[in-house]
Design a protein around this motif. Structure first.
Motif, PDB file in Angstrom:
ATOM      1  N   ALA A  39       0.830  -1.198   0.000  1.00 57.48           N
ATOM      2  CA  ALA A  39       0.000   0.000   0.000  1.00 57.48           C
ATOM      3  C   ALA A  39       0.867   1.250   0.000  1.00 57.48           C
ATOM      4  N   ARG A  40       0.397   2.264  -0.671  1.00 63.94           N
ATOM      5  CA  ARG A  40       1.119   3.541  -0.714  1.00 63.94           C
ATOM      6  C   ARG A  40       0.506   4.569   0.227  1.00 63.94           C
ATOM      7  N   THR A  41      -0.723   4.328   0.680  1.00 61.96           N
ATOM      8  CA  THR A  41      -1.402   5.306   1.542  1.00 61.96           C
ATOM      9  C   THR A  41      -1.647   4.778   2.940  1.00 61.96           C
ATOM     10  N   PHE A  42      -1.177   3.557   3.239  1.00 61.72           N
ATOM     11  CA  PHE A  42      -1.307   2.974   4.574  1.00 61.72           C
ATOM     12  C   PHE A  42       0.088   2.656   5.099  1.00 61.72           C
ATOM     13  N   ASP A  43       0.210   2.581   6.409  1.00 58.96           N
ATOM     14  CA  ASP A  43       1.489   2.299   7.044  1.00 58.96           C
ATOM     15  C   ASP A  43       1.620   0.800   7.269  1.00 58.96           C
ATOM     16  N   TRP A  44       2.368   0.128   6.385  1.00 59.07           N
ATOM     17  CA  TRP A  44       2.582  -1.315   6.491  1.00 59.07           C
ATOM     18  C   TRP A  44       4.002  -1.594   6.946  1.00 59.07           C
ATOM     19  N   PRO A  45       4.196  -2.608   7.786  1.00 61.43           N
ATOM     20  CA  PRO A  45       5.544  -2.937   8.265  1.00 61.43           C
ATOM     21  C   PRO A  45       6.397  -3.577   7.181  1.00 61.43           C
ATOM     22  N   ASP A  46       7.693  -3.709   7.476  1.00 60.82           N
ATOM     23  CA  ASP A  46       8.634  -4.292   6.513  1.00 60.82           C
ATOM     24  C   ASP A  46       8.393  -5.782   6.286  1.00 60.82           C
ATOM     25  N   SER A  47       7.580  -6.402   7.139  1.00 53.73           N
ATOM     26  CA  SER A  47       7.277  -7.831   6.975  1.00 53.73           C
ATOM     27  C   SER A  47       6.349  -8.096   5.797  1.00 53.73           C
ATOM     28  N   VAL A  48       5.843  -7.040   5.153  1.00 51.12           N
ATOM     29  CA  VAL A  48       5.058  -7.180   3.923  1.00 51.12           C
ATOM     30  C   VAL A  48       6.025  -7.071   2.743  1.00 51.12           C
TER      31      VAL A  48
END
Length: 316
Positions: A39-48
């Motif tokens: 996602a570019r507009t959500f905060d996803w961790p590096d585990s994605v």
């Protein structure tokens, strides 16, 4: 575990990927529907991690979370094997309710997960093992200020979705309070509804700005007739907003007494909007109860624990 899932629903996935696993999301050069990647507009961790579809067969995938009917075919073609399969159904059925047959009905090796008990009740899953894991929310914090005597509404593509999302009800609510409608495809909504611009303003914001802007409004209005339980409603409650909502689908379970006003009587709902706008102290107290209820039922720890138990069960 290494979990394969396609990026379909950004808000739900944001909560899901907070778990302790590695989350493999297909990515294509055009970032189309089957290859959105991170996602570019959500905060996803590096585990994605992003993996091109042609390299998925090289991945040591422990479980696949399906979310759309055609994804089972993608698994067969790209992985060339079937790991344990979970089909996550985000939506209430459309069509011949309550006789609508689910795409995962009677598919061997699949566990079907619904996000609400209402949805589970309405879909016909045949012999497929079925369970419910209710939504979890990454807590945005108690941001409500209610400084603007307006009502916030969050809906994507309100013109196209029409009566399903209660777009036709917005003029009635706009008579009770100025509306700020947030979401994709909301531009020109006031003109479409025949409303003055100062009674219905459209806003298309990033997720990072959305919560702060919602929280400046006095009350949250949820006019949806027939969708699954909207994450925006739960997010508004987390923000500490009082909510006014139609008593449809799972809303009566999500909004307990004291956390807002839930009814199918439009006069009751519009009176509630007027009352909250006129009484900021009552709005604050109600919003505090809404936040407490949302944290208790839809907090992230419970959500992740439920998924952890299911993932261990299906991969055992």
């Amino acid at each position: 575990m290494r979990i394969l899932l396609w990026h379909v629903h950004g808000s739900w996935t944001t909560a899901f990927v907070q778990g302790p696993h590695t989350y493999v999301v297909p990515v294509t050069p055009d970032r189309g529907p089957d290859g959105l990647g991170r996602a570019r507009t959500f905060d996803w961790p590096d585990s994605v991690v992003e993996v091109p579809p042609e390299r998925l067969a090289e991945q040591d995938i422990d479980v696949v979370v399906l979310q759309r009917p055609h994804e089972l075919g993608l698994v067969d073609r790209l992985l060339r094997r079937r790991p344990p399969l979970v089909y996550l159904e985000h939506n209430a059925p459309h069509g011949d309710v309550p006789d609508t047959r689910h795409p995962a009905a009677d598919v061997p090796g699949v566990t079907l997960v619904h996000v609400t008990h209402f949805n589970r009740l309405m879909w016909d899953a045949g012999s497929t093992p079925t369970t419910v894991i209710e939504h979890g929310i990454v807590d945005p914090g108690p941001l409500w200020t209610g400084e603007l005597p307006h009502a916030a509404v969050v809906v994507n593509e309100p013109v196209r979705r029409g009566r399903t999302t209660g777009t036709d009800l917005l003029p009635v609510f706009a008579a009770a309070a100025p509306l700020d409608v947030f979401g994709m495809g909301t531009e020109g909504l006031a003109g479409h509804l025949g409303l003055p611009a100062d009674r219905c303003r459209s806003h298309e914001l990033t997720q990072a700005r959305l919560h702060a802007e919602m929280a400046r409004r006095r009350v949250y209005v949820h006019p949806v007739r027939w969708t699954s339980l909207g994450l925006s409603l739960l997010e508004a409650m987390h923000l500490g907003m009082p909510v006014v909502a139609l008593a449809t689908t799972e809303v009566t379970e999500a909004v307990p007494p004291g956390a807002g006003v839930v009814s199918n009587r439009i006069d009751v709902l519009t009176d509630a909007v007027r009352d909250f706008v006129a009484d900021p102290l009552s709005a604050r107290r109600t919003g505090e109860l809404a936040r407490a209820a949302a944290l208790a039922r839809h907090g992230l720890p419970r959500f992740l624990d439920d998924w952890e138990r299911l993932l261990k069960e299906v991969t055992r």
